[in-house]
Design a protein around this motif. Structure first.
Motif, PDB file in Angstrom:
ATOM      1  N   PHE A 242       0.830  -1.209   0.000  1.00  0.00           N
ATOM      2  CA  PHE A 242       0.000   0.000   0.000  1.00  0.00           C
ATOM      3  C   PHE A 242       0.864   1.259   0.000  1.00  0.00           C
ATOM      4  CE2 PHE A 242      -2.682   3.210   2.098  1.00  0.00           C
ATOM      5  CZ  PHE A 242      -3.780   3.153   1.265  1.00  0.00           C
ATOM      6  N   GLY A 243       1.931   1.229   0.810  1.00  0.00           N
ATOM      7  CA  GLY A 243       2.801   2.401   0.890  1.00  0.00           C
ATOM      8  C   GLY A 243       3.627   2.619  -0.364  1.00  0.00           C
ATOM      9  N   GLU A 244       3.891   1.531  -1.102  1.00  0.00           N
ATOM     10  CA  GLU A 244       4.692   1.668  -2.321  1.00  0.00           C
ATOM     11  C   GLU A 244       3.970   2.502  -3.367  1.00  0.00           C
ATOM     12  OE1 GLU A 244       7.675  -1.841  -3.285  1.00  0.00           O
ATOM     13  OE2 GLU A 244       5.643  -2.611  -2.983  1.00  0.00           O
ATOM     14  N   ARG A 245       2.656   2.368  -3.475  1.00  0.00           N
ATOM     15  CA  ARG A 245       1.894   3.137  -4.452  1.00  0.00           C
ATOM     16  C   ARG A 245       2.102   4.641  -4.231  1.00  0.00           C
ATOM     17  NH1 ARG A 245      -2.880   0.225  -6.551  1.00  0.00           N
ATOM     18  NH2 ARG A 245      -2.775  -1.952  -5.902  1.00  0.00           N
ATOM     19  N   TYR A 246       2.035   5.039  -2.962  1.00  0.00           N
ATOM     20  CA  TYR A 246       2.222   6.451  -2.650  1.00  0.00           C
ATOM     21  C   TYR A 246       3.702   6.840  -2.757  1.00  0.00           C
ATOM     22  CZ  TYR A 246      -2.579   6.494  -1.035  1.00  0.00           C
ATOM     23  OH  TYR A 246      -3.937   6.416  -0.986  1.00  0.00           O
ATOM     24  N   GLY A 247       4.602   5.898  -2.407  1.00  0.00           N
ATOM     25  CA  GLY A 247       6.029   6.188  -2.488  1.00  0.00           C
ATOM     26  C   GLY A 247       6.480   6.460  -3.906  1.00  0.00           C
ATOM     27  N   LEU A 248       5.964   5.692  -4.867  1.00  0.00           N
ATOM     28  CA  LEU A 248       6.316   5.898  -6.271  1.00  0.00           C
ATOM     29  C   LEU A 248       5.937   7.285  -6.736  1.00  0.00           C
ATOM     30  CD1 LEU A 248       5.186   2.421  -7.694  1.00  0.00           C
ATOM     31  CD2 LEU A 248       7.527   3.272  -7.624  1.00  0.00           C
ATOM     32  N   LYS A 249       4.714   7.682  -6.416  1.00  0.00           N
ATOM     33  CA  LYS A 249       4.234   8.992  -6.867  1.00  0.00           C
ATOM     34  C   LYS A 249       4.925  10.130  -6.116  1.00  0.00           C
ATOM     35  CE  LYS A 249      -0.165   9.327  -7.780  1.00  0.00           C
ATOM     36  NZ  LYS A 249      -1.631   9.291  -7.681  1.00  0.00           N
ATOM     37  N   ALA A 250       5.156   9.932  -4.809  1.00  0.00           N
ATOM     38  CA  ALA A 250       5.786  10.995  -4.016  1.00  0.00           C
ATOM     39  C   ALA A 250       7.217  11.253  -4.475  1.00  0.00           C
ATOM     40  CB  ALA A 250       5.771  10.617  -2.534  1.00  0.00           C
ATOM     41  N   ALA A 251       7.943  10.189  -4.814  1.00  0.00           N
ATOM     42  CA  ALA A 251       9.333  10.346  -5.255  1.00  0.00           C
ATOM     43  C   ALA A 251       9.404  11.089  -6.578  1.00  0.00           C
ATOM     44  CB  ALA A 251       9.992   8.974  -5.387  1.00  0.00           C
ATOM     45  N   VAL A 252       8.535  10.733  -7.511  1.00  0.00           N
ATOM     46  CA  VAL A 252       8.521  11.409  -8.813  1.00  0.00           C
ATOM     47  C   VAL A 252       8.120  12.868  -8.644  1.00  0.00           C
ATOM     48  CG1 VAL A 252       7.372  11.483 -11.059  1.00  0.00           C
ATOM     49  CG2 VAL A 252       8.079   9.290 -10.099  1.00  0.00           C
ATOM     50  N   ARG A 253       7.125  13.103  -7.769  1.00  0.00           N
ATOM     51  CA  ARG A 253       6.673  14.482  -7.534  1.00  0.00           C
ATOM     52  C   ARG A 253       7.788  15.336  -6.934  1.00  0.00           C
ATOM     53  NH1 ARG A 253       2.834  13.419  -4.157  1.00  0.00           N
ATOM     54  NH2 ARG A 253       1.318  12.911  -5.791  1.00  0.00           N
ATOM     55  N   ALA A 254       8.548  14.740  -5.999  1.00  0.00           N
ATOM     56  CA  ALA A 254       9.640  15.480  -5.357  1.00  0.00           C
ATOM     57  C   ALA A 254      10.749  15.806  -6.354  1.00  0.00           C
ATOM     58  CB  ALA A 254      10.201  14.664  -4.191  1.00  0.00           C
ATOM     59  N   GLU A 255      11.047  14.844  -7.248  1.00  0.00           N
ATOM     60  CA  GLU A 255      12.092  15.087  -8.248  1.00  0.00           C
ATOM     61  C   GLU A 255      11.671  16.183  -9.224  1.00  0.00           C
ATOM     62  OE1 GLU A 255      15.777  14.472 -10.236  1.00  0.00           O
ATOM     63  OE2 GLU A 255      14.998  14.038  -8.225  1.00  0.00           O
ATOM     64  N   LYS A 256      10.395  16.166  -9.622  1.00  0.00           N
ATOM     65  CA  LYS A 256       9.899  17.226 -10.507  1.00  0.00           C
ATOM     66  C   LYS A 256      10.017  18.591  -9.833  1.00  0.00           C
ATOM     67  CE  LYS A 256       6.487  14.754 -13.307  1.00  0.00           C
ATOM     68  NZ  LYS A 256       5.054  14.686 -13.675  1.00  0.00           N
ATOM     69  N   LYS A 257       9.679  18.624  -8.544  1.00  0.00           N
ATOM     70  CA  LYS A 257       9.747  19.890  -7.809  1.00  0.00           C
ATOM     71  C   LYS A 257      11.194  20.385  -7.737  1.00  0.00           C
ATOM     72  CE  LYS A 257       7.837  23.063  -5.143  1.00  0.00           C
ATOM     73  NZ  LYS A 257       9.014  23.812  -4.681  1.00  0.00           N
ATOM     74  N   ALA A 258      12.135  19.460  -7.522  1.00  0.00           N
ATOM     75  CA  ALA A 258      13.541  19.843  -7.458  1.00  0.00           C
ATOM     76  C   ALA A 258      14.020  20.400  -8.794  1.00  0.00           C
ATOM     77  CB  ALA A 258      14.389  18.636  -7.052  1.00  0.00           C
ATOM     78  N   ILE A 259      13.563  19.781  -9.880  1.00  0.00           N
ATOM     79  CA  ILE A 259      13.948  20.263 -11.220  1.00  0.00           C
ATOM     80  C   ILE A 259      13.347  21.632 -11.484  1.00  0.00           C
ATOM     81  CG2 ILE A 259      13.625  19.839 -13.684  1.00  0.00           C
ATOM     82  CD1 ILE A 259      13.857  16.868 -13.116  1.00  0.00           C
ATOM     83  N   GLU A 260      12.068  21.821 -11.109  1.00  0.00           N
ATOM     84  CA  GLU A 260      11.421  23.118 -11.310  1.00  0.00           C
ATOM     85  C   GLU A 260      12.101  24.205 -10.483  1.00  0.00           C
ATOM     86  OE1 GLU A 260       7.367  22.509 -10.344  1.00  0.00           O
ATOM     87  OE2 GLU A 260       6.909  21.369 -12.170  1.00  0.00           O
ATOM     88  N   ASP A 261      12.457  23.873  -9.245  1.00  0.00           N
ATOM     89  CA  ASP A 261      13.132  24.855  -8.385  1.00  0.00           C
ATOM     90  C   ASP A 261      14.486  25.252  -8.961  1.00  0.00           C
ATOM     91  OD1 ASP A 261      11.009  24.763  -6.686  1.00  0.00           O
ATOM     92  OD2 ASP A 261      11.954  23.446  -5.207  1.00  0.00           O
ATOM     93  N   GLU A 262      15.218  24.260  -9.480  1.00  0.00           N
ATOM     94  CA  GLU A 262      16.526  24.541 -10.074  1.00  0.00           C
ATOM     95  C   GLU A 262      16.379  25.410 -11.321  1.00  0.00           C
ATOM     96  OE1 GLU A 262      20.609  24.569 -10.820  1.00  0.00           O
ATOM     97  OE2 GLU A 262      19.434  24.116  -9.024  1.00  0.00           O
ATOM     98  N   ALA A 263      15.365  25.088 -12.147  1.00  0.00           N
ATOM     99  CA  ALA A 263      15.133  25.886 -13.350  1.00  0.00           C
ATOM    100  C   ALA A 263      14.758  27.314 -12.993  1.00  0.00           C
ATOM    101  CB  ALA A 263      14.033  25.240 -14.192  1.00  0.00           C
ATOM    102  N   GLU A 264      13.907  27.466 -11.973  1.00  0.00           N
ATOM    103  CA  GLU A 264      13.501  28.807 -11.549  1.00  0.00           C
ATOM    104  C   GLU A 264      14.690  29.578 -10.987  1.00  0.00           C
ATOM    105  OE1 GLU A 264      11.237  32.093 -11.031  1.00  0.00           O
ATOM    106  OE2 GLU A 264      10.717  30.235 -12.089  1.00  0.00           O
ATOM    107  N   ARG A 265      15.547  28.880 -10.242  1.00  0.00           N
ATOM    108  CA  ARG A 265      16.734  29.547  -9.689  1.00  0.00           C
ATOM    109  C   ARG A 265      17.643  30.059 -10.807  1.00  0.00           C
ATOM    110  NH1 ARG A 265      21.917  28.707  -8.458  1.00  0.00           N
ATOM    111  NH2 ARG A 265      21.914  26.669  -9.498  1.00  0.00           N
TER     112      ARG A 265
END
Length: 309
Positions: A79-102
Motif C-alpha cells: 500500500f505504501g509503495e503506491r504512494y512512495g512511487l508517486k511521491a518520489a517522482v513528484r519530489a524530483e519534478k519539484k527539485a527540477i522546477e526549483d533549479e530551473a527557476e533559480r
C-alpha cells in the motif's frame, strides 16, 4: 545537433529537453527513502522505465503505469509503495522546477542589472519589476489551467447527500457540474440557432468558453474531462456508483483511488454490450453530450484483446 553534443553541452540539453541538466540518477537513487522495495524497482526497470521517463510523466500517466503493474503484470505492490512511487517522482519534478527557476532568476537578475547600469534611471528598474510580476502571474495561470504541476484534488469521496464543508467539495457537487454543463450546452445551441450557425451537439471548447463568459469559471475543461467516466458510471448505474462511493469513503481513500475504481464497472458494461462503449454513452440522455474518454476506450480494447473477442 546529435545526441553526443546534447550530452556534453548542458545548454543544449536544457534547450532540447526544457529542463536544466542534473546529475544522472538511478532508479534506486530516485526512490531512496520512499519505501519502494528492490524487487519492485527491478520490475520497473524490466518494463523499460528510466528516471527520465518517469519524471516526465503526468500524474495520470503514472497512475496508469501503477494500474498496469498490478493488473497486467500481477506485481504485488504494498500500500505504501503506491504512494512512495508517486511521491518520489513528484519530489524530483519539484527539485527540477526549483533549479530551473533559480537559474532563470539568476539570469534575469544579471541581465536586468546590466541594463540598468547601461541605461540608468529608476524608471527602467520599475519596468523590469513589473515585467517579472506579469511573468509570475502568467506562469501561475498556466498551472491552474492544466499544466503538469502536482496539486491537490479539489474533491473528496462522499456518499450521496453528504454535506461537505471546508475548502473541498463532495461528489454530489462534482456530478452537478456535469448537469450544469448540459444546461450551458443547451444555451449555446439556442444562440447558434438564432445566429444561423452550426449547433454543437456535445460539450466542446465552445461550451466551456461560454460558461466562463457567463461567470462560471469554476467549470473548466481539464477538470470535467478528468472525471467524465465517473459521471458516466453515475448515469448508467447509479446504484453501483453509490456503492463504490460508500466503500471508498469508509476506507478513507482519496478521490484519485475512487476515480480509478470507476473504470472497471464501465469496462464490464461495455463487454456485455458487445464492446460498444460509444453506444452506451449515446443511448443515455444525460451522457450522450460527452465524448468517451480515450483511457476508457483503451481499457475496453485491451480487455477485448485479452479475452480474444
Amino acid at each position: 545537433m546529435n545526441t553526443l553534443a546534447q550530452k556534453d553541452n548542458p545548454l543544449a540539453y536544457e534547450f532540447f529537453t526544457g529542463m536544466p541538466r542534473r546529475e544522472t540518477r538511478t532508479l534506486e537513487d530516485l526512490f531512496d527513502n520512499y519505501g519502494v522495495r528492490h524487487q519492485t524497482l527491478a520490475k520497473i526497470s524490466d518494463m523499460g522505465f528510466t528516471v527520465n521517463t518517469l519524471i516526465r510523466m503526468t500524474e495520470q500517466e503514472l497512475d496508469d503505469v501503477i494500474q498496469t503493474m498490478v493488473e497486467n503484470f500481477h506485481i504485488e505492490l504494498l500500500f505504501g509503495e503506491r504512494y512512495g512511487l508517486k511521491a518520489a517522482v513528484r519530489a524530483e519534478k519539484k527539485a527540477i522546477e526549483d533549479e530551473a527557476e533559480r537559474q532563470r532568476t539568476m539570469s534575469f537578475s544579471s541581465k536586468s542589472e546590466k541594463k540598468r547600469r547601461l541605461e540608468g534611471g529608476p524608471l527602467v528598474a520599475l519596468k523590469e519589476v513589473g515585467k517579472k510580476k506579469q511573468k509570475r502571474r502568467r506562469l501561475k495561470e498556466l498551472g491552474e489551467d492544466g499544466e503538469d504541476r502536482p496539486r491537490e484534488h479539489p474533491f473528496i469521496v462522499s456518499e450521496p447527500g453528504d454535506i461537505v464543508r471546508g475548502k473541498k467539495n463532495g461528489l454530489d457537487y462534482l456530478f452537478d457540474l456535469y448537469e450544469q454543463c448540459g444546461k450551458f450546452l443547451e444555451q449555446c445551441q439556442q444562440i447558434s440557432k438564432e445566429k444561423g450557425e452550426k449547433c454543437p451537439m456535445k460539450v466542446t471548447n465552445q461550451v466551456f468558453r461560454y460558461a466562463k463568459y457567463t461567470g462560471a469559471g469554476y467549470i473548466n475543461k481539464p477538470k470535467m474531462r478528468h472525471y467524465v467516466h465517473c459521471y458516466a458510471l453515475h448515469c448508467l448505474d447509479t446504484e453501483q456508483s453509490n456503492a463504490i462511493r460508500k466503500v471508498y469513503k469508509e476506507r478513507g481513500e482519496n478521490v484519485g483511488a475512487w476515480r480509478q475504481a470507476c473504470y472497471l464497472p464501465l469496462v464490464s458494461m461495455a463487454r456485455a454490450n458487445g464492446w460498444d462503449i460509444e453506444g452506451l454513452f449515446n443511448r443515455n440522455e444525460r451522457l450522450r453530450i460527452w465524448y468517451v474518454p480515450t483511457k476508457l476506450r483503451q481499457l475496453c480494447h485491451a480487455e477485448r484483446i485479452k479475452h480474444g473477442e
